[in-house]
Enzyme design. Sequence first.
Site, mmCIF file in Angstrom:
data_model
loop_
_atom_site.group_PDB
_atom_site.id
_atom_site.type_symbol
_atom_site.label_atom_id
_atom_site.label_comp_id
_atom_site.label_asym_id
_atom_site.label_seq_id
_atom_site.Cartn_x
_atom_site.Cartn_y
_atom_site.Cartn_z
ATOM 1 N N SER A 126 0.952 -1.009 -0.091
ATOM 2 C CA SER A 126 0.127 -0.004 0.003
ATOM 3 C C SER A 126 0.878 1.163 0.152
ATOM 4 C CB SER A 126 -0.889 0.057 1.250
ATOM 5 O OG SER A 126 -1.469 1.199 1.480
ATOM 6 N N TYR A 151 -1.423 -1.482 11.235
ATOM 7 C CA TYR A 151 -1.917 -2.004 9.790
ATOM 8 C C TYR A 151 -0.875 -1.363 8.896
ATOM 9 C CZ TYR A 151 -3.539 -1.288 5.248
ATOM 10 O OH TYR A 151 -3.608 -1.167 3.782
ATOM 11 N N LYS A 155 2.289 -3.804 6.582
ATOM 12 C CA LYS A 155 2.566 -3.541 5.065
ATOM 13 C C LYS A 155 4.150 -3.701 4.911
ATOM 14 C CE LYS A 155 -1.491 -4.103 3.221
ATOM 15 N NZ LYS A 155 -1.864 -5.445 2.519
ATOM 16 N N TYR A 179 -0.474 -0.340 -3.811
ATOM 17 C CA TYR A 179 -1.746 0.703 -4.119
ATOM 18 C C TYR A 179 -2.020 1.879 -3.689
ATOM 19 C CZ TYR A 179 -2.844 -4.501 -4.472
ATOM 20 O OH TYR A 179 -2.465 -5.865 -4.539
ATOM 21 N N ASN A 181 -5.425 4.592 -3.934
ATOM 22 C CA ASN A 181 -6.624 4.452 -3.334
ATOM 23 C C ASN A 181 -7.467 3.747 -4.571
ATOM 24 O OD1 ASN A 181 -5.467 6.513 -1.733
ATOM 25 N ND2 ASN A 181 -7.303 6.172 -0.681
ATOM 26 N N ASN A 201 -13.608 3.657 4.415
ATOM 27 C CA ASN A 201 -13.215 4.312 3.041
ATOM 28 C C ASN A 201 -14.074 5.516 2.616
ATOM 29 O OD1 ASN A 201 -11.517 1.502 2.992
ATOM 30 N ND2 ASN A 201 -10.515 3.274 3.090
ATOM 31 N N ARG A 297 -9.428 14.012 10.139
ATOM 32 C CA ARG A 297 -9.048 12.558 10.901
ATOM 33 C C ARG A 297 -7.860 12.286 11.290
ATOM 34 N NH1 ARG A 297 -11.043 7.238 7.069
ATOM 35 N NH2 ARG A 297 -9.307 7.956 6.053
ATOM 36 N N GLY A 299 -4.287 11.050 11.709
ATOM 37 C CA GLY A 299 -3.459 9.791 10.945
ATOM 38 C C GLY A 299 -3.418 9.891 9.459
HETATM 39 C C1 UD1 Z 1 -6.684 4.023 3.582
HETATM 40 C C2 UD1 Z 1 -5.424 3.619 4.286
HETATM 41 C C3 UD1 Z 1 -4.527 2.738 3.063
HETATM 42 C C4 UD1 Z 1 -5.450 1.847 2.320
HETATM 43 C C5 UD1 Z 1 -6.650 2.578 1.851
HETATM 44 C C6 UD1 Z 1 -7.673 1.547 1.473
HETATM 45 C C7 UD1 Z 1 -3.631 4.479 5.765
HETATM 46 C C8 UD1 Z 1 -3.299 5.866 6.224
HETATM 47 N N1 UD1 Z 1 -4.666 4.685 4.879
HETATM 48 O O1 UD1 Z 1 -6.290 5.117 2.628
HETATM 49 O O2 UD1 Z 1 -3.347 2.270 3.662
HETATM 50 O O3 UD1 Z 1 -4.719 1.082 1.324
HETATM 51 O O4 UD1 Z 1 -7.292 3.247 2.889
HETATM 52 O O5 UD1 Z 1 -8.730 2.031 0.551
HETATM 53 O O6 UD1 Z 1 -3.453 3.607 6.118
HETATM 54 N N2 UD1 Z 1 -12.723 10.618 4.157
HETATM 55 C C9 UD1 Z 1 -13.691 11.658 4.435
HETATM 56 N N3 UD1 Z 1 -14.762 11.173 4.929
HETATM 57 C C10 UD1 Z 1 -14.968 9.722 5.069
HETATM 58 C C11 UD1 Z 1 -13.822 8.850 4.557
HETATM 59 C C12 UD1 Z 1 -12.719 9.377 4.317
HETATM 60 O O7 UD1 Z 1 -13.503 12.733 4.221
HETATM 61 O O8 UD1 Z 1 -16.022 9.351 5.699
HETATM 62 C C13 UD1 Z 1 -11.449 11.413 3.238
HETATM 63 C C14 UD1 Z 1 -10.223 10.946 4.176
HETATM 64 O O9 UD1 Z 1 -9.922 11.912 5.194
HETATM 65 C C15 UD1 Z 1 -9.050 10.949 3.276
HETATM 66 C C16 UD1 Z 1 -9.763 10.542 2.060
HETATM 67 O O10 UD1 Z 1 -11.202 10.734 2.053
HETATM 68 O O11 UD1 Z 1 -8.663 12.334 3.344
HETATM 69 C C17 UD1 Z 1 -9.482 9.081 1.575
HETATM 70 O O12 UD1 Z 1 -9.749 8.281 2.835
HETATM 71 P P1 UD1 Z 1 -9.784 6.484 3.037
HETATM 72 O O13 UD1 Z 1 -10.818 6.278 1.685
HETATM 73 O O14 UD1 Z 1 -10.041 6.140 3.991
HETATM 74 O O15 UD1 Z 1 -8.405 6.329 2.216
HETATM 75 P P2 UD1 Z 1 -6.941 6.463 2.932
HETATM 76 O O16 UD1 Z 1 -7.122 6.906 4.459
HETATM 77 O O17 UD1 Z 1 -6.190 7.418 2.024
#
Ligand code: UD1
Length: 342
Positions: A126, A151, A155, A179, A181, A201, A297, A299
């Site tokens: 990842s 997690y 990786k 990967y 996103n 996600n 959020r 992290g």
């Molecule tokens: C996370 C994991 C990544 C993993 C991926 C799987 C970390 C830091 N990140 O990535 O390892 O491969 O998921 O898809 O380990 N967001 C919102 N509202 C929500 C959900 C998300 O605003 O309800 C925003 C988050 O703040 C972020 C973006 O959307 O800025 C993407 O979030 P998310 O889909 O959770 O993926 P990552 O955190 O980038």
Amino acid sequence: MKKTVLVSGGAGFIGSHVTVELARAGYDVLIADNFSNCDETNYKGVCAILGRELPMIPMDFCHKSAVEDLFDRHHIDAVIHFAAFKAVGESVAEPLKYYRNNLTSFINILEAARSQGGCNVLFSSSATVYGQTDKLPVTEDTPRQPAESPYGNTKTMCEDILRDSVKAYPGVRGIALRYFNPIGAHPSALIGELPRGVPNNLVPFITQTAIGKRECLSVFGNDYPTPDGTCLRDFIDIVDLAKAHVCAVARMLDGRMKQDYEIFNVGTGRPLSVLELITAFEKVNGVKLNWKYAPRRPGDVVAIWADPTRAEQELGWKAERSVEQTLATAWAWEKHLASLSF
Ligand code: UD1
């Protein structure tokens, strides 16, 4: 002769899409899954897309003797390892659960591969291993940062375990795919992401809000140093991502690797903000999304996107789908799920 690829976690989101692409490329695919984090929906979807049953082995890769048994009973030319826990927040609360599961299963696979005299191993890594870096986009040579979560650490550790095993054990070769996103679903809408409980996600949360399962999407943070204040990510279509695995497996099996351990970014190379993604979703699907800004959020990195040049030059792989096409598949999948629950 047809080559056999073992897909651990083949009933999951990424595993099921990879299985379809491997089968279409002419490989014999052995799916193995313990269904700890998914049901049979995607497995059935894979069989429906391909028009035939694929072998499914219900098993847990943490059981060493079961893994040895599997490698004894089947000739396996390559293995793709997806079977792992993946919830970032849960891994902070339950680190040992993550270390035990994600490391043990991978070590068992490598030990079985070693005792067979070698194997081609593809590890599902990842972009989380890069953490936040100032130099964007990231190449495979961008230094990894200490992981933000257990997690993420699994990786990084599994990448190192693969690198060291390849060095030590003749016949073991490995590729780690990092990967960005992965989003979207198969265009047939027969397989896709099936989050348990409240999605972590972004895209599953968007589609569940659009269909009315969730009241409102929270956009985490609008004061980041980015053009619109929301985070930037490299959203990669799940079928495009699946095809990268087919290219990587072919490279290993055809003896085209330049080193016995290789790493490739799997992303589009195009950053998109959370807000831009929401707008694109609304536009392409003709739906209005209920969303609001919420605090950052913990992290989350501000911005990350891939330099996918190495994958293009060495694997002959490139992302093809537009984010609009991908978001249309995500919506079609959510509607398909809704139709199943009536
Ligand atoms: C996370 C994991 C990544 C993993 C991926 C799987 C970390 C830091 N990140 O990535 O390892 O491969 O998921 O898809 O380990 N967001 C919102 N509202 C929500 C959900 C998300 O605003 O309800 C925003 C988050 O703040 C972020 C973006 O959307 O800025 C993407 O979030 P998310 O889909 O959770 O993926 P990552 O955190 O980038």
